[in-house]
Design an enzyme around this catalytic site. Structure first.
Site, mmCIF file in Angstrom:
data_model
loop_
_atom_site.group_PDB
_atom_site.id
_atom_site.type_symbol
_atom_site.label_atom_id
_atom_site.label_comp_id
_atom_site.label_asym_id
_atom_site.label_seq_id
_atom_site.Cartn_x
_atom_site.Cartn_y
_atom_site.Cartn_z
ATOM 1 N N TYR A 132 0.820 -1.219 0.000
ATOM 2 C CA TYR A 132 0.000 0.000 0.000
ATOM 3 C C TYR A 132 0.858 1.276 0.000
ATOM 4 O O TYR A 132 0.729 2.091 -0.924
ATOM 5 C CB TYR A 132 -1.018 -0.027 1.157
ATOM 6 C CG TYR A 132 -1.789 1.274 1.263
ATOM 7 C CD1 TYR A 132 -2.776 1.595 0.336
ATOM 8 C CD2 TYR A 132 -1.502 2.209 2.254
ATOM 9 C CE1 TYR A 132 -3.460 2.812 0.405
ATOM 10 C CE2 TYR A 132 -2.172 3.408 2.336
ATOM 11 C CZ TYR A 132 -3.155 3.709 1.410
ATOM 12 O OH TYR A 132 -3.818 4.925 1.475
ATOM 13 N N LYS A 136 1.253 4.070 -3.055
ATOM 14 C CA LYS A 136 0.908 5.497 -2.904
ATOM 15 C C LYS A 136 2.119 6.378 -3.219
ATOM 16 O O LYS A 136 1.985 7.438 -3.815
ATOM 17 C CB LYS A 136 0.394 5.784 -1.482
ATOM 18 C CG LYS A 136 -0.915 5.140 -1.121
ATOM 19 C CD LYS A 136 -2.070 5.542 -2.006
ATOM 20 C CE LYS A 136 -2.660 6.900 -1.719
ATOM 21 N NZ LYS A 136 -3.885 7.157 -2.513
HETATM 22 N N1 LIG Z 1 -8.353 6.158 5.152
HETATM 23 C C1 LIG Z 1 -7.294 6.855 5.482
HETATM 24 O O1 LIG Z 1 -6.956 7.004 6.661
HETATM 25 C C2 LIG Z 1 -6.488 7.512 4.410
HETATM 26 C C3 LIG Z 1 -6.802 7.401 3.063
HETATM 27 N N2 LIG Z 1 -6.034 8.033 2.126
HETATM 28 C C4 LIG Z 1 -6.360 7.985 0.699
HETATM 29 O O2 LIG Z 1 -7.633 8.574 0.524
HETATM 30 C C5 LIG Z 1 -8.303 7.980 -0.580
HETATM 31 C C6 LIG Z 1 -9.663 7.518 -0.147
HETATM 32 O O3 LIG Z 1 -9.482 6.554 0.867
HETATM 33 P P1 LIG Z 1 -10.669 6.041 1.800
HETATM 34 O O4 LIG Z 1 -11.827 6.955 1.697
HETATM 35 O O5 LIG Z 1 -10.104 5.731 3.115
HETATM 36 O O6 LIG Z 1 -10.967 4.652 1.088
HETATM 37 P P2 LIG Z 1 -12.312 4.087 0.525
HETATM 38 O O7 LIG Z 1 -12.059 2.663 0.185
HETATM 39 O O8 LIG Z 1 -13.452 4.434 1.404
HETATM 40 O O9 LIG Z 1 -12.476 4.926 -0.822
HETATM 41 C C7 LIG Z 1 -11.800 4.621 -1.988
HETATM 42 C C8 LIG Z 1 -12.771 4.726 -3.133
HETATM 43 O O10 LIG Z 1 -12.076 4.338 -4.315
HETATM 44 C C9 LIG Z 1 -12.939 3.502 -5.058
HETATM 45 N N3 LIG Z 1 -12.183 2.590 -5.893
HETATM 46 C C10 LIG Z 1 -11.406 1.560 -5.499
HETATM 47 N N4 LIG Z 1 -10.899 0.917 -6.556
HETATM 48 C C11 LIG Z 1 -11.355 1.569 -7.652
HETATM 49 C C12 LIG Z 1 -11.173 1.391 -9.039
HETATM 50 N N5 LIG Z 1 -10.445 0.384 -9.518
HETATM 51 N N6 LIG Z 1 -11.799 2.245 -9.883
HETATM 52 C C13 LIG Z 1 -12.584 3.238 -9.404
HETATM 53 N N7 LIG Z 1 -12.780 3.459 -8.102
HETATM 54 C C14 LIG Z 1 -12.180 2.635 -7.239
HETATM 55 C C15 LIG Z 1 -13.746 2.732 -4.014
HETATM 56 O O11 LIG Z 1 -14.940 2.204 -4.567
HETATM 57 C C16 LIG Z 1 -13.983 3.804 -2.973
HETATM 58 O O12 LIG Z 1 -15.162 4.516 -3.206
HETATM 59 C C17 LIG Z 1 -7.395 6.844 -1.075
HETATM 60 O O13 LIG Z 1 -6.690 7.294 -2.194
HETATM 61 C C18 LIG Z 1 -6.464 6.601 0.105
HETATM 62 O O14 LIG Z 1 -5.229 6.093 -0.329
HETATM 63 C C19 LIG Z 1 -4.973 8.809 2.491
HETATM 64 C C20 LIG Z 1 -4.623 8.944 3.788
HETATM 65 C C21 LIG Z 1 -5.344 8.309 4.859
HETATM 66 C C1 LIG Z 2 -4.715 -3.986 16.922
HETATM 67 C C2 LIG Z 2 -3.571 -3.056 16.698
HETATM 68 C C3 LIG Z 2 -2.617 -2.995 17.805
HETATM 69 C C4 LIG Z 2 -4.076 -1.668 16.330
HETATM 70 C C5 LIG Z 2 -4.397 -1.645 14.878
HETATM 71 C C6 LIG Z 2 -4.655 -0.249 14.387
HETATM 72 C C7 LIG Z 2 -4.450 -0.205 12.881
HETATM 73 C C8 LIG Z 2 -5.538 -1.022 12.222
HETATM 74 C C9 LIG Z 2 -4.416 1.232 12.384
HETATM 75 C C10 LIG Z 2 -3.276 2.007 13.078
HETATM 76 C C11 LIG Z 2 -2.801 3.061 12.096
HETATM 77 C C12 LIG Z 2 -3.764 2.974 10.936
HETATM 78 C C13 LIG Z 2 -3.315 3.499 9.567
HETATM 79 C C14 LIG Z 2 -2.890 4.940 9.656
HETATM 80 O O1 LIG Z 2 -3.930 5.747 10.179
HETATM 81 C C15 LIG Z 2 -2.447 5.493 8.324
HETATM 82 C C16 LIG Z 2 -3.222 5.091 7.157
HETATM 83 C C17 LIG Z 2 -3.130 5.856 6.046
HETATM 84 C C18 LIG Z 2 -3.719 5.502 4.845
HETATM 85 O O2 LIG Z 2 -3.453 6.108 3.803
HETATM 86 C C19 LIG Z 2 -4.669 4.361 4.791
HETATM 87 C C20 LIG Z 2 -5.096 3.857 6.140
HETATM 88 C C21 LIG Z 2 -3.947 3.776 7.126
HETATM 89 C C22 LIG Z 2 -2.956 2.761 6.568
HETATM 90 C C23 LIG Z 2 -4.451 3.359 8.528
HETATM 91 C C24 LIG Z 2 -4.972 1.901 8.517
HETATM 92 C C25 LIG Z 2 -5.296 1.349 9.914
HETATM 93 C C26 LIG Z 2 -4.124 1.487 10.880
HETATM 94 C C27 LIG Z 2 -2.963 0.612 10.431
#
Ligand SMILES: NC(=O)C1=CN([C@@H]2O[C@H](COP(=O)(O)OP(=O)(O)OC[C@H]3O[C@@H](n4cnc5c(N)ncnc54)[C@H](O)[C@@H]3O)[C@@H](O)[C@H]2O)C=CC1
Ligand SMILES: CC(C)CCC[C@@H](C)[C@H]1CC[C@H]2[C@@H]3[C@H](O)CC4=CC(=O)CC[C@]4(C)[C@H]3CC[C@]12C
Length: 342
Positions: A132, A136
């Site tokens: 992952y 990214k």
């Molecule tokens: N969840 C987190 O803590 C973080 C997420 N991100 C980034 O933010 C963005 C959104 O992440 P989330 O909302 O957490 O994930 P999510 O899984 O809720 O959203 C991702 C979206 O991308 C769509 N998707 C996946 N594969 C696809 C494909 N082949 N074609 C078209 N659409 C597709 C999914 O259907 C979904 O709606 C991602 O790029 C992720 O890497 C960045 C930092 C932290």
């Molecule tokens: C049971 C364990 C001791 C605790 C597990 C917690 C983990 C599941 C999560 C801790 C940190 C999270 C990640 C972090 O917030 C950064 C992220 C950035 C992204 O772009 C995608 C999601 C994630 C990797 C997020 C995923 C869950 C954790 C690993």
């Protein structure tokens, strides 16, 4: 957020593999909302969706740190998908591209070195092995390198990347999992990570708001913002992953047991490694993908927090939602999850 905050918006196209029924509600206002079911790995589908757009916000991605999908698929969606988005912009003449990157592009790295309240210029050895963060990082690099490329019509492409820390708020699947686990354990969660480990978090509404601001300002401040990265942050407090979650789960009736981790780190690491083995052994029969694995343990156990004002300086970003509001909204969402579970 675009519909609420962008007065200049004329049309909004949403391109996603999965379109939810909630999208229908967005179609009732004056702005034309078009939902397109499509796959970013399919270049022609992306190009058709992008054609004629003024700005593209590329946030689609495969977020998997639990081994649910193969490394090849993660690469295909996150890297090739991003390549397709860039090429679509170039071929169809779209000049502005905002990419949702991640803090993971920087770290925590494989050595588990702390990143303590760092900014976009803080030196840090960004070395990854997990699919992952690798995907990214590669995708972000593609986006930044594409800045300045000539698009159809001869004008330069302007790109930038936003790196959210761990996102929380409405729809946070992992929060929901912790909540349900707590309910199963009689309203308790057991501390696994030392309270002193700080983990960066940002509210989903502020992440969206920063994207809207960048999409708006990229045209006017192309020279300053083009090819730049910005951490995506707000005023959420610096806390350990578990203590932060308790800000929401606490008011919903859960309790975090222990001031120190219940199990020693070596035992957690052993269990994490065991989970990897079980995942591999069970793969022919079922998908075993628990929260705990060596990667997630390292993530949760390594300090990674940002402290920066680059987004404020470059395009006037201030969080739209205060910490109190972000907290209240997230608590209401967890409570609604609880209501719907009963
Ligand atoms: N969840 C987190 O803590 C973080 C997420 N991100 C980034 O933010 C963005 C959104 O992440 P989330 O909302 O957490 O994930 P999510 O899984 O809720 O959203 C991702 C979206 O991308 C769509 N998707 C996946 N594969 C696809 C494909 N082949 N074609 C078209 N659409 C597709 C999914 O259907 C979904 O709606 C991602 O790029 C992720 O890497 C960045 C930092 C932290
Ligand atoms: C049971 C364990 C001791 C605790 C597990 C917690 C983990 C599941 C999560 C801790 C940190 C999270 C990640 C972090 O917030 C950064 C992220 C950035 C992204 O772009 C995608 C999601 C994630 C990797 C997020 C995923 C869950 C954790 C690993």
């Amino acid at each position: 957020m675009l519909l609420q905050q962008e007065p200049q918006l004329r049309e909004l196209r949403i391109f996603d593999l999965h379109l939810g029924p909630w999208l229908e509600e967005l179609k009732t206002g004056p702005v034309q909302v078009t939902a397109i079911q499509g796959d970013v790995t399919q270049a022609h589908e992306v190009a058709a969706a992008v054609a004629g757009a003024h700005v593209v916000i590329h946030t689609a991605g495969l977020v998997d740190v639990f081994g649910k999908t193969s490394p090849e698929t993660i690469h295909e969606v996150n890297v090739q998908g991003t390549r397709n988005v860039i090429e679509a912009c170039v071929q169809t003449g779209t000049r502005f591209l905002v990419y949702t990157s991640s803090m993971e592009v920087v770290g925590p790295n494989i050595k588990g070195q702390p990143f303590y309240r760092g900014n976009e210029n803080t030196p840090y050895e960004a070395v990854h092995r997990h699919p992952y963060p690798c995907s990214k990082a590669l995708a972000e690099q593609l986006v930044l390198e594409a800045n300045g490329r000539k698009v159809l019509g001869g004008l330069p492409l302007v790109t930038c990347a936003l790196r959210p820390t761990g996102i929380y708020g409405e729809g946070h699947q992992i929060m929901r999992d912790f909540y349900h686990q707590g309910l199963r354990l009689g309203g308790r969660l057991f501390r696994a990570i030392p309270a002193s480990v700080e983990h960066g978090r940002v509210y989903v509404g502020n992440v969206a708001w920063m994207h809207v601001l960048v999409a708006r300002e990229l045209e006017h401040r192309a020279a300053l913002m083009g090819g730049q990265v910005y951490f995506c942050y707000d005023n959420s407090p610096y806390k350990s992953y578990e203590d932060f979650n308790m800000e929401f789960l606490g008011p919903c009736g859960l309790r975090l047991v222990g001031t120190r981790p219940l199990l020693p780190y070596w035992l957690l690491l052993f269990l994490a490694a065991l989970n990897v083995l079980l995942q591999w052994l069970l793969r022919p029969l079922l998908l075993y993908a628990p929260l705990l694995n060596p990667y997630t343990l390292a993530m949760a156990n390594t300090t990674f927090t940002v402290s920066t004002d680059k987004a404020r300086r470059h395009f006037g970003y201030e969080p739209l939602f205060s910490w109190e509001e972000s907290r209240t909204r997230t608590i209401r969402w967890v409570q609604a999850v609880e209501g719907s579970a009963q």
